[in-house]
Scaffold this motif. Structure first.
Motif, PDB file in Angstrom:
ATOM      1  N   ALA A   4       0.824  -1.205   0.000  1.00 35.41           N
ATOM      2  CA  ALA A   4       0.000   0.000   0.000  1.00 35.41           C
ATOM      3  C   ALA A   4       0.859   1.256   0.000  1.00 35.41           C
ATOM      4  O   ALA A   4       0.523   2.263  -0.636  1.00 35.41           O
ATOM      5  N   ALA A   5       1.974   1.222   0.707  1.00 32.64           N
ATOM      6  CA  ALA A   5       2.871   2.376   0.723  1.00 32.64           C
ATOM      7  C   ALA A   5       3.489   2.611  -0.648  1.00 32.64           C
ATOM      8  O   ALA A   5       3.615   3.755  -1.109  1.00 32.64           O
ATOM      9  N   GLU A   6       3.895   1.540  -1.330  1.00 32.81           N
ATOM     10  CA  GLU A   6       4.461   1.680  -2.666  1.00 32.81           C
ATOM     11  C   GLU A   6       3.425   2.219  -3.646  1.00 32.81           C
ATOM     12  O   GLU A   6       3.728   3.035  -4.519  1.00 32.81           O
ATOM     13  N   GLU A   7       2.168   1.761  -3.525  1.00 27.85           N
ATOM     14  CA  GLU A   7       1.121   2.222  -4.415  1.00 27.85           C
ATOM     15  C   GLU A   7       0.809   3.688  -4.175  1.00 27.85           C
ATOM     16  O   GLU A   7       0.468   4.436  -5.090  1.00 27.85           O
ATOM     17  N   ALA A   8       0.926   4.138  -2.928  1.00 27.92           N
ATOM     18  CA  ALA A   8       0.602   5.529  -2.604  1.00 27.92           C
ATOM     19  C   ALA A   8       1.589   6.512  -3.200  1.00 27.92           C
ATOM     20  O   ALA A   8       1.294   7.698  -3.302  1.00 27.92           O
ATOM     21  N   LYS A   9       2.765   6.054  -3.613  1.00 31.33           N
ATOM     22  CA  LYS A   9       3.749   6.968  -4.206  1.00 31.33           C
ATOM     23  C   LYS A   9       3.235   7.600  -5.489  1.00 31.33           C
ATOM     24  O   LYS A   9       3.652   8.682  -5.873  1.00 31.33           O
ATOM     25  N   HIS A  10       2.300   6.929  -6.160  1.00 36.59           N
ATOM     26  CA  HIS A  10       1.854   7.416  -7.467  1.00 36.59           C
ATOM     27  C   HIS A  10       0.894   8.590  -7.331  1.00 36.59           C
ATOM     28  O   HIS A  10       0.832   9.438  -8.221  1.00 36.59           O
ATOM     29  N   ASP A  11       0.098   8.650  -6.260  1.00 32.85           N
ATOM     30  CA  ASP A  11      -0.927   9.689  -6.181  1.00 32.85           C
ATOM     31  C   ASP A  11      -0.919  10.427  -4.853  1.00 32.85           C
ATOM     32  O   ASP A  11      -1.909  11.047  -4.477  1.00 32.85           O
ATOM     33  N   TYR A  12       0.193  10.351  -4.071  1.00 36.09           N
ATOM     34  CA  TYR A  12       0.301  11.095  -2.816  1.00 36.09           C
ATOM     35  C   TYR A  12       1.481  12.042  -2.925  1.00 36.09           C
ATOM     36  O   TYR A  12       2.467  11.760  -3.607  1.00 36.09           O
ATOM     37  N   PHE A  13       1.379  13.170  -2.189  1.00 32.44           N
ATOM     38  CA  PHE A  13       2.357  14.231  -2.425  1.00 32.44           C
ATOM     39  C   PHE A  13       3.706  13.969  -1.750  1.00 32.44           C
ATOM     40  O   PHE A  13       4.651  14.720  -1.947  1.00 32.44           O
ATOM     41  N   GLU A  14       3.819  12.929  -0.912  1.00 37.12           N
ATOM     42  CA  GLU A  14       5.090  12.637  -0.265  1.00 37.12           C
ATOM     43  C   GLU A  14       5.220  11.136  -0.062  1.00 37.12           C
ATOM     44  O   GLU A  14       4.278  10.380  -0.257  1.00 37.12           O
ATOM     45  N   PHE A  15       6.421  10.735   0.369  1.00 34.53           N
ATOM     46  CA  PHE A  15       6.691   9.320   0.567  1.00 34.53           C
ATOM     47  C   PHE A  15       6.072   8.821   1.857  1.00 34.53           C
ATOM     48  O   PHE A  15       5.935   9.563   2.835  1.00 34.53           O
ATOM     49  N   LEU A  16       5.713   7.518   1.856  1.00 29.80           N
ATOM     50  CA  LEU A  16       5.240   6.837   3.046  1.00 29.80           C
ATOM     51  C   LEU A  16       6.262   5.765   3.414  1.00 29.80           C
ATOM     52  O   LEU A  16       6.918   5.185   2.549  1.00 29.80           O
ATOM     53  N   TYR A  17       6.352   5.459   4.699  1.00 31.04           N
ATOM     54  CA  TYR A  17       7.348   4.519   5.190  1.00 31.04           C
ATOM     55  C   TYR A  17       6.653   3.468   6.060  1.00 31.04           C
ATOM     56  O   TYR A  17       5.651   3.747   6.716  1.00 31.04           O
ATOM     57  N   LEU A  29       2.522   2.433   9.340  1.00 27.84           N
ATOM     58  CA  LEU A  29       2.652   3.148   8.076  1.00 27.84           C
ATOM     59  C   LEU A  29       2.774   4.618   8.418  1.00 27.84           C
ATOM     60  O   LEU A  29       1.842   5.239   8.941  1.00 27.84           O
ATOM     61  N   LEU A  30       3.958   5.222   8.154  1.00 25.34           N
ATOM     62  CA  LEU A  30       4.264   6.583   8.594  1.00 25.34           C
ATOM     63  C   LEU A  30       4.356   7.529   7.413  1.00 25.34           C
ATOM     64  O   LEU A  30       4.870   7.178   6.356  1.00 25.34           O
ATOM     65  N   GLU A  47       5.663  19.625  11.703  1.00 22.44           N
ATOM     66  CA  GLU A  47       4.486  18.788  11.910  1.00 22.44           C
ATOM     67  C   GLU A  47       4.847  17.378  11.491  1.00 22.44           C
ATOM     68  O   GLU A  47       5.560  17.145  10.515  1.00 22.44           O
ATOM     69  N   GLY A  48       4.341  16.406  12.214  1.00 25.47           N
ATOM     70  CA  GLY A  48       4.657  15.013  11.942  1.00 25.47           C
ATOM     71  C   GLY A  48       3.816  14.105  12.822  1.00 25.47           C
ATOM     72  O   GLY A  48       2.835  14.519  13.444  1.00 25.47           O
ATOM     73  N   GLY A  49       4.238  12.858  12.876  1.00 28.72           N
ATOM     74  CA  GLY A  49       3.522  11.897  13.705  1.00 28.72           C
ATOM     75  C   GLY A  49       2.334  11.236  13.045  1.00 28.72           C
ATOM     76  O   GLY A  49       1.632  10.436  13.689  1.00 28.72           O
ATOM     77  N   ALA A  50       2.060  11.554  11.748  1.00 28.35           N
ATOM     78  CA  ALA A  50       0.928  10.917  11.061  1.00 28.35           C
ATOM     79  C   ALA A  50       1.278   9.451  10.815  1.00 28.35           C
ATOM     80  O   ALA A  50       2.192   9.134  10.051  1.00 28.35           O
ATOM     81  N   THR A  51       0.521   8.554  11.462  1.00 32.95           N
ATOM     82  CA  THR A  51       0.873   7.136  11.436  1.00 32.95           C
ATOM     83  C   THR A  51      -0.399   6.287  11.441  1.00 32.95           C
ATOM     84  O   THR A  51      -1.384   6.622  12.112  1.00 32.95           O
TER      85      THR A  51
END
Length: 422
Positions: A4-17, A29-30, A47-51
């Protein structure tokens, strides 16, 4: 979750980890942190901590899904409890993982200060998830009210499945009776036969008690009385009507065949709604492989093994004299006027049902010259657009009807003669 994190790279404005901690039985998933406008004292602010957190209980094996929105040094965010799963297998079933990742993305957009792609629907969804989280926490205080997500069919699917099983159970006797060629009451009588009621002694039998009788004669008298009682209670069965004839489409062929095909239509119409025994042969050598002429009085069309005889009944005006040109034998000539229809009549013989009993047999264009219809066939009448159709289908037969059809077939074969026109 990594997929899901790899798929989100295509339509999200930043990387997920993705962070996996086997010791704590947790997968995270951060979303990355990023700077925001400075504080009033000029210090930097982030700002951070979105998990998105999936954590498993080590005691019962339940899974909890939590969403942490973005937070800053001045505003701390509380976790949103998204749902409780019964087992890890339930997390990946029914697209629950895709739904929770989608809600996590909406919460990230709604809680971020710098994200300019946030929509009003994202904020409304986040408020709804926060409200539902409070309800889940209240229900989770009591063990029996905890709502666990399990991979099982919905209530509607379970109801439909139950109705399907109930329908199959109720129709099972009908299916068994159909395969055996009897009705449901007949099947019931076979499974639970009723014993014969004892006969009451008559006055004559009482009077003969005083006279000496031999032991051999008493069983004979009792047996005769039982047979007489059974024969008195037996009901005569309806006799299967017989339709026979040798017809032809070819006036120039000569021979003993009957040119009056309306005799065949007359007999079929007279037995509509019944099961009749057919012993019919029709000469077709002159119309086989030729285009039908729908202006003619008689036509034959063969489609997929089924044969249709189209007949235009003339409109009789002067009574018996003219009707005698079209029908023969002892048939009622006055019925010919009732047989008239604007768009004609048709007899449709269906070959695909011949396996329903052991006698019915339809053989179209035998040796390219004859149609042979033999055995019991159910006659169904229908009308549409000023046209009348008689469909002939081989029926399932009960034991008595099957025996009667076999006897008629045996008598017909023993005669060893072609049916003569009436």
């Amino acid at each position: 979750m990594r997929a899901a994190a790899e798929e989100a790279k295509h339509d999200y404005f930043e990387f997920l980890y993705v962070n996996r901690d086997d010791d704590r039985r947790t997968v995270q998933l951060l979303a990355s942190a990023h700077p925001i406008p400075l504080n009033l004292d000029g210090s930097a602010q982030m700002e951070g901590g979105a998990t998105l957190v999936l954590s498993q209980d080590t005691t019962l094996g339940h899974i909890v899904a939590m969403i942490y929105p973005y937070e800053t040094s001045r505003n701390s965010a509380k976790p949103i409890f998204w749902g409780f799963f019964d087992s890890p297998a339930d997390v990946v079933a029914d697209k629950w993982l895709e739904k929770v990742v989608h809600d996590f993305a909406q919460c990230c957009r709604a809680s971020s200060v710098v994200d300019q792609t946030a929509h009003r629907s994202d904020r409304l969804r986040m408020r709804w998830l926060e409200l539902r989280s409070r309800v889940l926490l209240l229900r989770g205080r009591t063990r029996w009210f905890t709502k666990l997500i399990r991979a099982k069919p919905s209530l509607g699917k379970r109801i439909i499945k139950g109705i399907s099983w109930l329908t199959a159970l109720l129709t099972l006797p009908s299916i068994v009776a159909t395969l055996m060629g009897i009705t449901i009451p007949g099947l019931w009588d076979r499974l639970y036969p009723e014993p014969l009621a004892p006969d009451k002694p008559s006055l004559s039998s009482q009077a003969t008690v005083a006279t000496p009788l031999t032991e051999a004669s008493r069983p004979v008298e009792a047996t005769a009385q039982q047979v007489k009682a059974v024969n008195a209670e037996a009901k005569p069965e309806a006799k299967m009507p017989i339709i026979s004839g040798w017809y032809t489409f070819c006036p120039s062929s000569g021979g003993e065949s009957n040119l009056k095909l309306l005799d065949f239509l007359y007999d079929v119409r007279a037995n509509a709604g019944k099961v009749a025994f057919f012993d019919v042969q029709i000469d077709i050598d002159c119309v086989l492989n030729s285009n039908p002429d729908y202006r003619a009085t008689f036509n034959r069309v063969e489609e997929g093994g089924d044969v249709h005889y189209f007949m235009q009944v003339p409109l009789i005006q002067d009574g018996v004299g003219e009707a005698g040109k079209w029908i023969s034998g002892d048939r009622d000539h006055s019925i010919l006027r009732d047989m008239y229809s604007d768009n004609g009549s048709a007899i449709a013989i269906h070959k695909g049902d011949d396996s329903r009993n052991l006698v019915s047999r339809f053989q179209p264009h035998v040796e390219g010259s004859n149609d042979i219809l033999f055995g019991p066939y159910a006659i169904k009448e229908s009308s549409d657009d000023d046209a009348i159709t008689f469909d002939l289908n081989a029926p399932f037969l009960e034991a008595a009807a099957s025996q009667q059809a076999a006897e008629i077939s045996r008598e017909t074969h023993n005669s060893r003669r072609l049916p003569q026109p009436q």
